[in-house]
Design an enzyme around this catalytic site. Sequence first.
Site: not given
Ligand SMILES: *Cc1c(COP(=O)(O)O)cnc(C)c1O
Length: 467
Positions: A110
């Site tokens: 993210k």
């Molecule tokens: C947020 C997250 C996901 C999922 O991503 P989305 O965009 O919500 O589908 C998967 N793995 C990790 C480590 C995350 O932080």
Amino acid sequence: MQYVSTRGQAAPMSYSDALLEGLATDGGLAVPVEMPEASGEQLEAWRDLTYPELAAEVLGLFATDIPRDDLARMTAAAYAGFPEGVVPVREIEDGLSLVGLSEGPTLAFKDMAMQFLGQVLEYALEERGWVQNILGATSGDTGSAAEHALRGKERVAVFMLSPQGRMSDFQRAQMFSLDDANVHNIAVAGVFDDCQNLVKELAGDIDFKRAQHIGAVNSINLARITAQVVYYFWAWLRATDAGGWTEVSFAVPTGNFGNILSGLYAKLMGLPVRRLVVATNENDVLDEFFRTGVYRPRGSAETLATSSPSMDISKASNLERFVYELVGRDPERLAALWAELGESGSFDLSAEQPRFAAEFGFVSASSTHADRLATIRSVHEATGEIIDPHTADGVKGARANLEPGVPMLSLETAKPEKFADTIREAIGVELDCPEDVAAMLAAPQRVTEMADDADTLRAFLEENALH
Ligand SMILES: *Cc1c(COP(=O)(O)O)cnc(C)c1O
């Protein structure tokens, strides 16, 4: 490029408008009026660009209201703190590579989008002379990535809701140890979906939203979706040879359907993508949807706490953007489906289900705790690499969908250090804790505990928001 709402009742917006608005005024999500194109020669011309240069090119197709030089300055600033290459792509077994998206400050993918969002948000607010109070919900990684990207900014404050007792010690420390005055952590007595519902309720109250200058950086945010599109292009450019028109597949650990939606956008823009593997954990509402065509979000009581906690989501906000494409960008049909969802708790697109894979490349998979442990173990035995539990869910889905001659790119969404307990259980290895991480874990924490109650949250915002 203009943006319209999936529900069709909001006025067209620029990229910056959509970024500042969050949910459209009719409750829908902002989508580009038409998908920009980036294929053929254009794609080849990008082969030698650095990550920030590529990001400026791809984002420039979406953010046409921002001068290209300004975008390039922002992407350079966003990725300056990352190691060389920004996103390493490395093969872990024949035909299967990991796309390293976890090199940022909070060790999760993210950061990639959020670091850009921090730049472009400040830019757009400065242009208008505004301030904004970011109200968000997190199951762990969104909140810390947002806070690290926005801490210390002058025109932005962050109010981040998280489910009390549902995050790892590491995730809690990453958020609660920040002492910046513009960062407010709120632990809600409930699960992630309760937090998200509180955010939706307050942001859906237009008068309150205006008066308190509420904005959002959760996974529906257009800047995040578009910034995530970049790494599909980047990974394709690394995994293929110049001039070839090789199709690749991607496997994506999925929660809110944000990351993988960006993969769909890359495909619709013309990137040669064959399969998009939707990988879920035991919270398999999306796996069920992609297998059957029936979408039935679960309530918070049915949401399991798993060992890939950032995917413990039972209602996938960004799915609406895929369904919008599926129904031929018909906002009336889309709005009717969401009305049905509101009334009966589900909708049925089983008649269209064969198109999910045939036209859009979507296939799906789900994992259990035992699968996760076995995958972490097998990757470790074969390569010496340690992958985190979310990445393991992706690798399991990737392996099940390998095809001869089609490179499979599995997205690494977090570093294993964030989930040391599961790593210990899987392979008996005690991960070294780097000094800065140890200091963070030991630092004093700051958090406000709150009941799952909208009025309490309203009062807290009125008192603490930037005005
Ligand atoms: C947020 C997250 C996901 C999922 O991503 P989305 O965009 O919500 O589908 C998967 N793995 C990790 C480590 C995350 O932080």
